[in-house]
Each structure stands twice: as C-alpha cells, then as structure tokens.
Design a protein around this motif. Structure first.
Motif: not given
Length: 371
Positions: A129-131, A136-149, A159-162
């Motif tokens: 997700a875009s965080d 001023a500092e863009p980030r990508i928020a990452l998660f693991a989704l449990d398909g069962a629960s 962060t991802f920009l140089p």
C-alpha cells in the motif's frame, strides 16, 4: 474544449542511483471536461445494482475509504478475501459477506494491491500500500495476508526513492508480476506531483526491500494505476486529462495516450481508480472510475475502444458516488459472484461512514451486453 499539453519525462537509473533524463515526450491529449462548456457524454450509463457491501470504515464524517484489493481463494472461492484502505487509519480485511476479518492500524494508507509470490518455496499473499503517513518521505507499507485466517502480518514500510530526492508524497499504488529473475514482484507508486516510481520488490537480509528502478512523470496530478500482467502494461490515470498506457518492456517507460477526458471516451474528470478484467485466454477490459459523474467506463483492451458505461445503482443496498478506488477479479467467487467480482469505494454512504460496494461481474456483462 481546451487541449492539455502534457510533458512527460522518463528517467532511468544509473549504477549508483544517479538519475539521467532518458526521454522527454510532448503529447497533446485533448479534452479537459471540467469546464461549463464540456460536451455531454454520449455513451449512456446503465444501472447495475450492488450485490453486497462491506462494513463501513472506522473513520466517520470524512473522506476515508479509498481503494480495494481482492484475493481469490482458488481452493474455496466463497472463502475469498477482500481488502480496503481507510486512508486516515490503516487497512481492513473483509470476507465476501462484507464483515471485518482483520484491521491493521498502519496509518495513512491510500491505495492497496496484492500479488501471490514465492518466498522460501512457500506461496505468500504479499500486500502493498502507498503509505502517506510521512508526506515528505514516500513509503510502501508491506503485509503478508493469511488466506485461511484473514489476518495481516506487517512486514515493514519501505522507502524506495534514491537518496537525496526531493520531498514527495506517496499517493497511488499498484503491483505487477516480476519482470526479471530474483524479484518477488514490481511495485508502482504514483507520487502526488504526477511522477510514477517503479521498484523491484526483492528479498534482502531477511526482509522484503523496494529497489528503485525508474520513473516516469506526468504533468498533472495522477493517482489510479493498474498493471495488466498478461500484457506487461501499466495504466495510469492522470485525473483531469485521461488514461495513459505504459509498456513495461525495455529500459524506458514511454507512455502512450489510451483514453481522454471528454465525450468520445466516456470519462468525466476526475479519472480515478483503474482495474483490469481479463478472461482466461479470452477478452480483456480496462475499467475506470469516472468520478465526475459517478459512473464507470469500460474499454476493450483488444481494440482500445470504449465498450460501455454503467453506474452502481438500484437494489436494496443503494448506489455509489464519487468513487475513488476500484478493483475487479474474474473467476468463480461462489454463488453470489460466479464469474467474478468488482469492488468500488462509495464516497457517500450516509448516514454511515464510507464503505465499499460489491458487484457481480456477470451482472455487469449482462447489462453491457459484453458477450
């Protein structure tokens, strides 16, 4: 009708992270439809009723719900999961019944997408997700989704920009399949200034990191994006101008005009969420939120031509208006959604807080005579 002169700069990465302008493209994309003299849309919008809806997001009395994502459970389609952002608070997981299965209080997450990836020989449902928590500092928020629960496990905000980049706000977000070996997936963050940054999502020292690759810049504010994995194409919605098609092959991102705001293509600014509906071995459509008239436009990806328009209205659940994010996934999702599922953010779910409406793809196909 005014013509919009759009200047686009595509930028590629050099070894140490330095940036080199690789292409400057000037394209006239006609038709800002926000003026009083804008032409009427010629394609009628056919009403399609919602088949379900989610529990409203927790943030009330403000514009809060924004963008959805869909995970199809191939082994048990009726047990599939859907996600939606509360851009003031975090990320929800719902069942197809619309009830909350989990909530990650992760801050200002705006757009969300997911892909199944292989990590250590195991399939992981990777959610990004875009965080916007730090404007001023863009980030990508990452998660693991449990398909069962249906539970989310936070994996960090990357962060991802140089180093040394100018302040930038993460806004739109979408994911695509890996384009090279050693990658889990590709991530695309649409910054508030119209830039779109592409990153590899890779394993690094026991975590998933975002490794910047290249950038393409549009002249005005953009947000909605989607990757057509089969076609290896990125679509981007420049809100007051139209939709751009960006082939992902090669070293440079070179946009091509796909659809413009105005009568011919059925889009009324703002152009917001985008989704791809691709049948196995068959036809494919791009679906766009035409926010300016609370409608949705379909385009045939085979011909590039408009294929119809519809509104979510009628039925017991009410309609949608001012839609931001949308998502479509085809396939069996159980008895209520036998051919596929569409989700759309509802900007006015009064007297309740905003939520997401669910539609049967079969109902959309029937209403627009897509067969």
């Amino acid at each position: 009708m005014k013509a919009a002169l759009t200047h686009i700069a595509s930028v590629v990465k050099l070894g140490s992270g330095a940036l080199l302008p690789a292409l400057v493209l000037s394209t006239i994309l006609g038709g800002c439809a926000t003026t009083a003299t804008a032409p009427a849309i010629r394609l009628p919008a056919i009403d399609v009723p919602a088949a379900g809806e989610t529990t409203p997001v927790g943030t009330a009395n403000v514009d809060a719900a924004d963008d959805p994502a869909i995970w199809r459970n191939a082994a048990n389609p009726a047990a599939s999961l859907i996600l939606g952002t509360d851009k003031k608070a975090g990320l929800y997981v719902y069942g197809l019944d619309g009830k909350v299965r989990d909530f990650a209080a992760a801050g200002a997450l705006n757009n969300v997408d997911l892909r199944e990836v292989r990590r250590g020989g195991v399939t992981t449902i990777l959610v990004g997700a875009s965080d916007r928590t730090d404007r001023a500092e863009p980030r990508i928020a990452l998660f693991a989704l449990d398909g069962a629960s249906g539970k989310l496990t936070p994996l960090g905000a990357e962060t991802f920009l140089p180093a040394g980049h100018a302040p930038a706000e993460a806004y739109g977000f979408c994911m695509g399949s890996a384009l090279a070996s050693g990658e889990l997936a590709r991530a695309y963050v649409v910054l508030k200034d119209g830039s779109v940054a592409e990153s590899r999502l890779i394993e690094r020292e026991g975590r998933i990191a975002a490794d910047y690759v290249r950038l393409v810049k549009f002249a005005t504010q953009s947000e909605g994006c989607v990757v057509d994995d089969a076609g290896k194409v990125l679509f981007v919605a420049e809100e007051d101008v139209g939709i751009w098609k960006v082939p992902l092959a090669g070293d440079r991102l070179v946009p091509e005009a796909f659809a413009k705001v105005g009568a011919a293509d059925g889009l009324v600014a703002d152009v917001e969420g985008l989704a791809v509906a691709r049948e196995d071995g068959g036809r494919a459509w791009l679906v766009a939120s035409s926010q300016g008239d609370s409608a949705y436009a379909l385009f045939d990806l085979g011909t590039g031509k408009p294929a119809g328009r519809f509104r979510i209205d009628g039925g017991a659940l009410g309609g949608t208006s001012d839609t931001d994010g949308i998502e479509v996934a085809l396939g069996d999702f159980g008895p209520a959604y036998p051919e596929g599922l569409m989700m759309a953010q509802d900007g006015d779910n009064a007297p309740h807080a905003q939520n997401f409406k669910l539609l049967s793809w079969r109902a959309i196909r029937s209403a627009l005579a897509l067969d």
